[in-house]
Design a protein around this motif. Structure first.
Motif, PDB file in Angstrom:
ATOM      1  N   THR A 179      12.160  32.021  48.060  1.00 21.74           N
ATOM      2  CA  THR A 179      13.134  31.952  46.962  1.00 21.74           C
ATOM      3  C   THR A 179      12.666  30.924  45.931  1.00 21.74           C
ATOM      4  OG1 THR A 179      15.498  31.818  46.459  1.00 21.74           O
ATOM      5  CG2 THR A 179      14.664  30.221  48.056  1.00 21.74           C
ATOM      6  N   GLY A 180      13.305  30.927  44.762  1.00 18.91           N
ATOM      7  CA  GLY A 180      12.944  29.990  43.698  1.00 18.91           C
ATOM      8  C   GLY A 180      13.128  28.542  44.152  1.00 18.91           C
ATOM      9  N   SER A 181      12.450  27.633  43.460  1.00 16.72           N
ATOM     10  CA  SER A 181      12.481  26.228  43.889  1.00 16.72           C
ATOM     11  C   SER A 181      13.748  25.504  43.442  1.00 16.72           C
ATOM     12  CB  SER A 181      11.235  25.507  43.383  1.00 16.72           C
ATOM     13  OG  SER A 181      11.142  25.688  41.987  1.00 16.72           O
ATOM     14  N   PHE A 182      14.636  26.206  42.730  1.00 17.52           N
ATOM     15  CA  PHE A 182      15.929  25.623  42.349  1.00 17.52           C
ATOM     16  C   PHE A 182      16.921  26.775  42.193  1.00 17.52           C
ATOM     17  CE2 PHE A 182      13.379  26.500  38.635  1.00 17.52           C
ATOM     18  CZ  PHE A 182      14.234  27.242  37.842  1.00 17.52           C
ATOM     19  N   GLY A 183      18.203  26.439  42.104  1.00 18.92           N
ATOM     20  CA  GLY A 183      19.193  27.498  41.864  1.00 18.92           C
ATOM     21  C   GLY A 183      20.152  27.706  43.021  1.00 18.92           C
ATOM     22  N   ASP A 184      21.114  28.574  42.787  1.00 18.84           N
ATOM     23  CA  ASP A 184      22.208  28.803  43.744  1.00 18.84           C
ATOM     24  C   ASP A 184      21.729  29.411  45.054  1.00 18.84           C
ATOM     25  OD1 ASP A 184      24.009  28.010  41.704  1.00 18.84           O
ATOM     26  OD2 ASP A 184      23.862  30.031  40.864  1.00 18.84           O
ATOM     27  N   GLN A 185      20.678  30.225  44.981  1.00 17.37           N
ATOM     28  CA  GLN A 185      20.184  30.888  46.193  1.00 17.37           C
ATOM     29  C   GLN A 185      19.714  29.864  47.225  1.00 17.37           C
ATOM     30  OE1 GLN A 185      19.243  31.412  43.156  1.00 17.37           O
ATOM     31  NE2 GLN A 185      19.337  33.577  42.635  1.00 17.37           N
ATOM     32  N   LEU A 186      19.123  28.788  46.710  1.00 22.89           N
ATOM     33  CA  LEU A 186      18.601  27.742  47.595  1.00 22.89           C
ATOM     34  C   LEU A 186      19.742  27.121  48.409  1.00 22.89           C
ATOM     35  CD1 LEU A 186      15.902  26.511  48.211  1.00 22.89           C
ATOM     36  CD2 LEU A 186      16.224  24.911  46.323  1.00 22.89           C
ATOM     37  N   LEU A 187      20.854  26.905  47.732  1.00 21.27           N
ATOM     38  CA  LEU A 187      22.046  26.355  48.404  1.00 21.27           C
ATOM     39  C   LEU A 187      22.584  27.379  49.410  1.00 21.27           C
ATOM     40  CD1 LEU A 187      24.029  23.996  48.396  1.00 21.27           C
ATOM     41  CD2 LEU A 187      25.306  25.132  46.587  1.00 21.27           C
TER      42      LEU A 187
ATOM     43  N   PRO B 226       8.071  36.956  32.784  1.00 20.18           N
ATOM     44  CA  PRO B 226       8.561  35.645  33.234  1.00 20.18           C
ATOM     45  C   PRO B 226       9.993  35.748  33.769  1.00 20.18           C
ATOM     46  CG  PRO B 226       7.754  35.565  30.961  1.00 20.18           C
ATOM     47  CD  PRO B 226       7.793  36.999  31.349  1.00 20.18           C
ATOM     48  N   LEU B 227      10.288  34.984  34.797  1.00 22.44           N
ATOM     49  CA  LEU B 227      11.633  34.978  35.378  1.00 22.44           C
ATOM     50  C   LEU B 227      12.305  33.655  35.023  1.00 22.44           C
ATOM     51  CD1 LEU B 227      10.735  36.326  38.955  1.00 22.44           C
ATOM     52  CD2 LEU B 227      11.463  37.625  36.968  1.00 22.44           C
ATOM     53  N   TRP B 228      13.562  33.747  34.602  1.00 24.10           N
ATOM     54  CA  TRP B 228      14.284  32.555  34.173  1.00 24.10           C
ATOM     55  C   TRP B 228      15.575  32.434  34.957  1.00 24.10           C
ATOM     56  CZ3 TRP B 228      12.127  29.561  30.266  1.00 24.10           C
ATOM     57  CH2 TRP B 228      11.053  30.140  29.588  1.00 24.10           C
ATOM     58  N   GLU B 229      15.981  31.208  35.181  1.00 22.64           N
ATOM     59  CA  GLU B 229      17.291  30.959  35.787  1.00 22.64           C
ATOM     60  C   GLU B 229      17.929  29.815  35.019  1.00 22.64           C
ATOM     61  OE1 GLU B 229      17.844  31.920  39.616  1.00 22.64           O
ATOM     62  OE2 GLU B 229      19.643  30.702  39.887  1.00 22.64           O
ATOM     63  N   ARG B 230      19.074  30.107  34.405  1.00 18.65           N
ATOM     64  CA  ARG B 230      19.788  29.123  33.579  1.00 18.65           C
ATOM     65  C   ARG B 230      18.856  28.401  32.602  1.00 18.65           C
ATOM     66  NH1 ARG B 230      23.776  26.200  37.835  1.00 18.65           N
ATOM     67  NH2 ARG B 230      24.203  28.007  39.054  1.00 18.65           N
ATOM     68  N   GLY B 231      17.975  29.185  31.969  1.00 26.53           N
ATOM     69  CA  GLY B 231      17.124  28.634  30.916  1.00 26.53           C
ATOM     70  C   GLY B 231      15.874  27.926  31.413  1.00 26.53           C
ATOM     71  N   VAL B 232      15.651  27.900  32.714  1.00 30.02           N
ATOM     72  CA  VAL B 232      14.444  27.253  33.247  1.00 30.02           C
ATOM     73  C   VAL B 232      13.564  28.331  33.891  1.00 30.02           C
ATOM     74  CG1 VAL B 232      13.535  25.481  34.806  1.00 30.02           C
ATOM     75  CG2 VAL B 232      15.761  25.146  33.695  1.00 30.02           C
ATOM     76  N   GLN B 233      12.272  28.326  33.554  1.00 28.98           N
ATOM     77  CA  GLN B 233      11.393  29.363  34.106  1.00 28.98           C
ATOM     78  C   GLN B 233      11.073  29.097  35.580  1.00 28.98           C
ATOM     79  OE1 GLN B 233       7.674  29.969  32.022  1.00 28.98           O
ATOM     80  NE2 GLN B 233       7.277  31.883  33.124  1.00 28.98           N
ATOM     81  N   LEU B 234      11.193  30.155  36.370  1.00 30.87           N
ATOM     82  CA  LEU B 234      10.832  30.042  37.789  1.00 30.87           C
ATOM     83  C   LEU B 234       9.317  30.101  37.911  1.00 30.87           C
ATOM     84  CD1 LEU B 234      13.321  32.472  39.582  1.00 30.87           C
ATOM     85  CD2 LEU B 234      13.144  30.015  39.969  1.00 30.87           C
TER      86      LEU B 234
ATOM     87  N   ASP C  77       4.904  27.717  47.656  1.00 29.62           N
ATOM     88  CA  ASP C  77       3.855  28.578  47.113  1.00 29.62           C
ATOM     89  C   ASP C  77       3.818  28.330  45.608  1.00 29.62           C
ATOM     90  OD1 ASP C  77       1.992  30.544  46.828  1.00 29.62           O
ATOM     91  OD2 ASP C  77       3.054  31.991  48.099  1.00 29.62           O
ATOM     92  N   ARG C  78       2.925  27.420  45.207  1.00 33.48           N
ATOM     93  CA  ARG C  78       2.875  27.038  43.785  1.00 33.48           C
ATOM     94  C   ARG C  78       2.445  28.208  42.910  1.00 33.48           C
ATOM     95  NH1 ARG C  78       2.984  21.829  41.674  1.00 33.48           N
ATOM     96  NH2 ARG C  78       1.595  22.365  39.957  1.00 33.48           N
ATOM     97  N   ASP C  79       3.106  28.344  41.758  1.00 33.68           N
ATOM     98  CA  ASP C  79       2.788  29.386  40.769  1.00 33.68           C
ATOM     99  C   ASP C  79       3.033  30.820  41.251  1.00 33.68           C
ATOM    100  OD1 ASP C  79       2.031  27.467  38.946  1.00 33.68           O
ATOM    101  OD2 ASP C  79      -0.070  27.508  39.550  1.00 33.68           O
ATOM    102  N   PHE C  80       3.733  30.971  42.367  1.00 32.67           N
ATOM    103  CA  PHE C  80       3.956  32.316  42.917  1.00 32.67           C
ATOM    104  C   PHE C  80       4.556  33.263  41.879  1.00 32.67           C
ATOM    105  CE2 PHE C  80       6.657  35.545  44.811  1.00 32.67           C
ATOM    106  CZ  PHE C  80       5.817  36.124  45.748  1.00 32.67           C
ATOM    107  N   PHE C  81       5.581  32.805  41.173  1.00 30.74           N
ATOM    108  CA  PHE C  81       6.276  33.713  40.240  1.00 30.74           C
ATOM    109  C   PHE C  81       5.438  33.965  38.981  1.00 30.74           C
ATOM    110  CE2 PHE C  81       9.794  31.948  42.801  1.00 30.74           C
ATOM    111  CZ  PHE C  81      10.284  33.144  43.300  1.00 30.74           C
ATOM    112  N   LEU C  82       4.513  33.046  38.675  1.00 35.04           N
ATOM    113  CA  LEU C  82       3.628  33.257  37.525  1.00 35.04           C
ATOM    114  C   LEU C  82       2.542  34.272  37.875  1.00 35.04           C
ATOM    115  CD1 LEU C  82       3.090  29.536  36.397  1.00 35.04           C
ATOM    116  CD2 LEU C  82       4.802  31.174  35.595  1.00 35.04           C
TER     117      LEU C  82
END
Ligand SMILES: CC(C)(COP(=O)(O)OP(=O)(O)OC[C@H]1O[C@@H](n2cnc3c(N)ncnc32)[C@H](O)[C@@H]1OP(=O)(O)O)[C@@H](O)C(=O)NCCC(=O)NCCS
Length: 172
Positions: free
Chosen positions: A122-130, A154-162, A143-148
């Protein structure tokens, strides 16, 4: 005449969890969790799937309308580790405990099969992590740069790129 009062707990639940053929999993839900149709198509084969269905709103098939889905795929021979590949609840139904119920059902299935670990990326931040950590998952890798590297858009969550993916593990 006596009118019996319905307490909240005596009301029928509005949804229930069932096993489902992965080939019948609804694309709008699958794409909510994973925007790569190609990836989803690849892992659906050989997966097992659970669905949340509305109890009151039956479709022509006689089954309740689908409002949530989770997809699990075996690693290697599937004896030791499985991965939660997709998990989504229709936006109008989120935060009602449906995601947790789906995951509890999936965990029960894994334990019955004698599986030792359930992993999820899952993303390194966000509601899913909780969400996952509340259910007992722990961070076991990054896994660094996985989503890139693995998504063309590009994938975004609340204005921050995953960018980086956290790998979480639940010891069963
Ligand atoms: C993640 C998801 C499956 C959770 O399903 P759900 O039915 O909403 O989950 P539950 O109601 O069982 O649990 C909700 C808990 O998860 C966290 N959470 C989930 N969505 C949240 C949100 N939008 N805002 C804040 N917390 C959230 C909170 O801890 C919340 O607990 P709370 O309601 O007591 O604060 C759902 O939000 C979803 O489908 N999201 C879009 C797809 C997705 O990102 N899938 C996961 C890919 S890794």
């Amino acid at each position: 005449m006596t009118v019996s009062k319905l307490s909240e707990s005596s009301l029928p639940a509005a949804w229930h969890i069932t096993a489902m053929n992965p080939a019948e999993a609804p694309w709008p839900l699958l794409l909510l969790a994973d925007p790569s149709r190609e990836k989803v198509r690849r892992y659906l084969q050989g997966s097992i799937c659970f669905a949340a269905r509305q109890t009151a709103n039956f479709t022509p098939s006689g089954l309740g309308a689908l409002i949530g889905v989770c997809v699990l795929h075996p690693r290697d021979d599937g004896l030791q580790t499985w991965e939660l590949m997709n998990m989504a609840v229709a936006p109008a139904w989120q935060r009602n405990g449906i995601g947790s119920a789906l995951l509890h059902r999936a965990i029960r299935e894994m334990r019955e099969r004698g599986v030792r670990q359930l992993e999820v990326g899952t993303g390194s931040f966000g509601d899913q992590l909780l969400f996952y950590q509340r259910l007992g998952f722990r961070v076991t890798d990054i896994d660094r740069d996985f989503f890139l590297l693995n998504y063309t858009t590009p994938l975004w969550e609340r204005g921050v790129q995953l960018k980086d993916m956290l790998r979480l593990t639940l010891e069963l």
